[in-house]
Design an enzyme around this catalytic site. Structure first.
Site, PDB file in Angstrom:
ATOM      1  N   LYS A   9       0.835  -1.221   0.000  1.00 48.55           N
ATOM      2  CA  LYS A   9       0.000   0.000   0.000  1.00 48.55           C
ATOM      3  C   LYS A   9       0.861   1.258   0.000  1.00 48.55           C
ATOM      4  CE  LYS A   9      -1.941   1.655   4.022  1.00 48.55           C
ATOM      5  NZ  LYS A   9      -1.631   3.070   4.274  1.00 48.55           N
ATOM      6  N   ASN A  10       1.788   1.320   0.941  1.00 49.07           N
ATOM      7  CA  ASN A  10       2.523   2.579   1.092  1.00 49.07           C
ATOM      8  C   ASN A  10       3.572   2.786   0.000  1.00 49.07           C
ATOM      9  OD1 ASN A  10       0.922   3.162   3.220  1.00 49.07           O
ATOM     10  ND2 ASN A  10       2.418   2.654   4.810  1.00 49.07           N
ATOM     11  N   ARG A  14      -4.497   9.775   4.081  1.00 49.29           N
ATOM     12  CA  ARG A  14      -3.297  10.570   4.312  1.00 49.29           C
ATOM     13  C   ARG A  14      -2.477  10.740   3.024  1.00 49.29           C
ATOM     14  NH1 ARG A  14      -0.874  14.184   7.818  1.00 49.29           N
ATOM     15  NH2 ARG A  14       1.365  13.925   7.750  1.00 49.29           N
ATOM     16  N   CYS A  18      -5.586   7.575   9.046  1.00 43.16           N
ATOM     17  CA  CYS A  18      -5.863   6.976  10.355  1.00 43.16           C
ATOM     18  C   CYS A  18      -5.562   7.957  11.468  1.00 43.16           C
ATOM     19  CB  CYS A  18      -5.026   5.723  10.524  1.00 43.16           C
ATOM     20  SG  CYS A  18      -5.702   4.333   9.626  1.00 43.16           S
ATOM     21  N   ARG A  23      -0.739  14.235  13.184  1.00 43.91           N
ATOM     22  CA  ARG A  23      -0.420  14.135  11.758  1.00 43.91           C
ATOM     23  C   ARG A  23      -0.527  15.462  10.999  1.00 43.91           C
ATOM     24  NH1 ARG A  23      -2.203   8.496   9.253  1.00 43.91           N
ATOM     25  NH2 ARG A  23      -0.089   8.547   8.489  1.00 43.91           N
ATOM     26  N   PRO A  24       0.218  16.464  11.438  1.00 42.23           N
ATOM     27  CA  PRO A  24       0.180  17.743  10.720  1.00 42.23           C
ATOM     28  C   PRO A  24       0.906  17.642   9.374  1.00 42.23           C
ATOM     29  CG  PRO A  24       1.802  17.820  12.485  1.00 42.23           C
ATOM     30  CD  PRO A  24       1.164  16.458  12.548  1.00 42.23           C
ATOM     31  N   ILE A  25       0.823  18.710   8.560  1.00 39.88           N
ATOM     32  CA  ILE A  25       1.548  18.716   7.276  1.00 39.88           C
ATOM     33  C   ILE A  25       2.507  19.903   7.204  1.00 39.88           C
ATOM     34  CG2 ILE A  25      -0.163  17.402   5.952  1.00 39.88           C
ATOM     35  CD1 ILE A  25      -1.068  20.129   4.762  1.00 39.88           C
ATOM     36  N   ASP A  26       2.851  20.466   8.383  1.00 38.86           N
ATOM     37  CA  ASP A  26       3.729  21.642   8.414  1.00 38.86           C
ATOM     38  C   ASP A  26       5.070  21.402   7.719  1.00 38.86           C
ATOM     39  OD1 ASP A  26       4.077  19.787  10.502  1.00 38.86           O
ATOM     40  OD2 ASP A  26       5.273  21.202  11.656  1.00 38.86           O
ATOM     41  N   ASP A  33       4.028   0.738  12.390  1.00 35.95           N
ATOM     42  CA  ASP A  33       2.845   0.033  11.871  1.00 35.95           C
ATOM     43  C   ASP A  33       2.718  -1.389  12.437  1.00 35.95           C
ATOM     44  OD1 ASP A  33       2.235   2.242  10.367  1.00 35.95           O
ATOM     45  OD2 ASP A  33       3.130   1.478   8.524  1.00 35.95           O
ATOM     46  N   ILE A  46       6.984   7.226  17.256  1.00 36.88           N
ATOM     47  CA  ILE A  46       6.672   7.940  16.007  1.00 36.88           C
ATOM     48  C   ILE A  46       5.348   8.725  16.122  1.00 36.88           C
ATOM     49  CG2 ILE A  46       6.410   7.748  13.481  1.00 36.88           C
ATOM     50  CD1 ILE A  46       9.120   6.679  14.367  1.00 36.88           C
ATOM     51  N   ARG A  85      -8.716  -0.672   4.111  1.00 38.92           N
ATOM     52  CA  ARG A  85      -7.846   0.361   3.539  1.00 38.92           C
ATOM     53  C   ARG A  85      -6.494  -0.215   3.133  1.00 38.92           C
ATOM     54  NH1 ARG A  85      -6.652   5.140   6.987  1.00 38.92           N
ATOM     55  NH2 ARG A  85      -5.471   5.428   5.092  1.00 38.92           N
TER      56      ARG A  85
END
Ligand code: EPU
Length: 417
Positions: free
Chosen positions: A22-23, A92, A116, A121-124, A305, A327, A398
């Site tokens: 998936k990733n 995500r 999830c 889980r910011p995107i800064d 994970d 993490i 997912r």
């Protein structure tokens, strides 16, 4: 599928083939957007995140055709610069389209990505890194617009070696003018796959697999045929299952070179692992040793994970185990569910779990709250005495193509309805 029913308590025997990752496939699909040509991507798993990414690509003008496990992506025409709706907010990975759209047309407006709930889980970091390449970003009504006249190569040091940020910068950098250097880049195998895909398509990237990536932008990319590697986390899930329930299984195509940290854990718990050219053989005994201390780490350390799946296993290892999550700050959501099944787990803050092994788990109704936690509940169900019902299976779908099929191949009494 609404719920998964498992009649557990028996050892696992059998073999199953590991699906594509998936990733790895999601950023590769985003990367296809950079190529004004047709790409064929093989071994794409049938999972809902891939479906969402397909819909997103189609919504901006790509033609995507699926034939079994092969996706053909024709990105010759991009007609839209705006992405919104469930496909963005539910996943995500939609954030990787930011770098890809900037690389391809220099502009995108999108909703904030979802995924999830395992922490803030910011995107800064994504936004700051792209600003260094000349991108201007402004926000309005819960969406943001990113725009650039011409991407410029830059030296970018990531404060944390973030997987998603590394992917976004790579995607922008291959189309930028000049050289981009990413310091403290993520080294996860999925980054390697993305770089290999782009390199085969004509990009120039050095340092692949290391923490410094050097990308010479501006090379013309062409369509290719590419095979997505097997999913190390799915393979790890079934590895954890046999550790928990005992037995002897074979995981065809398991990407063992990417699973070293998991194999060390398997041996520490007391299992025998044998690597063959075709995959991974695991023989797990009924008696399992605890793990006095383990922490999740960036690759090649033990993956976050795999943290919930390991917790399910440790819940019946004789003695005390401690897991530290380094993490994500909210990734112990299954503790409550495992306790319902009889596990003895104490939390020390949001980062440490202390697990006292119990004789056995007992089946009951539990609910998934996120993807890997959901898979961990299926593992717990396969270990537990009696029937376990795992609700909220859409989280599991997912990332797992057909988890019931795979478990049936491993001899588990399981069905979804
Ligand atoms: N972070 C920030 N700001 C950012 C980006 C990240 O603070 O702008 C923080 C995150 O909150 C986290 C840390 O940095 O605490 C690392 O996050 P990273 O960016 O590496 O994670 P990600 O790209 O969001 C990917 C995988 C996850 C996997 C992590 C870590 C995908 C689609 N997702 O997430 O996989 O756990 O890397 O290896 O590739 C899953 O498959 O279930 C999954 C959650």
């Amino acid at each position: 599928m609404d719920a998964i029913h498992i009649l557990g308590g028996n050892a696992l025997f059998g073999e199953t083939k590991i699906q594509g990752s998936k990733n790895a496939v999601l950023p590769v699909m985003a990367a296809a957007l950079l190529i004004q040509d047709v790409c064929m991507i093989e071994n794409c798993p049938h999972i809902s995140d891939v479906y969402h990414m397909q819909q997103l690509l189609e919504s901006i003008g790509c033609k995507v055709v699926r034939s079994d496990k092969t996706l053909t992506i024709d990105a010759r025409n991009i007609l839209e610069d705006t992405m919104s709706g469930d496909h963005v907010t539910g996943m995500r990975s939609s954030i990787t389209l930011l770098g890809a759209m900037l690389g391809r047309i220099g502009e995108v407006t999108m909703a904030y990505p979802g995924g999830c709930v395992i922490g803030e889980r910011p995107i800064d970091m994504h936004l700051n890194a792209l600003r260094r390449m000349g991108v201007v970003i402004y926000e309005k009504d819960g969406c943001f617009t990113a725009r650039v006249k011409a991407l410029e190569g830059a030296v970018i040091r990531l404060p944390v070696s973030s997987v998603g940020t590394t992917e976004n910068v790579i995607l922008a950098a291959v189309m930028a003018k000049g050289v981009t250097v990413i310091q403290n880049a993520a080294k996860e195998p999925e980054i390697v796959t993305l770089c290999e895909f782009l390199r085969e398509a004509g990009a120039v990237i050095e340092g692949i697999g290391g923490s410094v990536l050097i990308i010479q932008g501006g090379h013309r990319l062409h369509g290719i045929r590419f095979r997505v590697p097997a999913d190390r986390i799915v393979a790890g899930t079934y590895l954890m299952s046999v550790l928990g329930a005992g037995g002897h299984i074979f995981l065809e195509d398991a990407p063992v070179a990417q699973m070293r940290s998991m194999l060390r854990v398997a041996e520490e718990i007391g299992a025998e692992v044998h690597v063959t050219r075709e995959g991974l053989n695991i023989i797990a005994k009924e008696y399992k040793k605890p793990i006095p201390y383990i922490k999740t780490e960036i690759y090649p350390g033990f993956p976050t994970d795999m943290q919930s799946p390991l917790m399910a296993v440790l819940s019946t290892c004789e003695g005390e185990s401690v897991i530290e999550e380094t993490i994500f700050e909210d990734r112990f959501r299954i503790v409550e569910q495992l306790r319902k099944m009889g596990a003895s787990i104490e939390l020390r803050g949001r980062r440490q779990a202390v697990i006292q092994g119990v004789d056995s788990l007992l089946g009951c109704e539990v609910a998934a709250e996120e993807l890997r936690g959901g898979a961990a509940l299926v593992i717990a169900g396969s270990m537990a005495l009696g029937e376990t019902v795992v609700k909220n299976c859409h989280f599991i779908e997912r990332g797992y193509e057909d988890i019931c099929r795979d478990y049936r191949n491993l001899g588990v009494h399981i069905f979804g309805k």
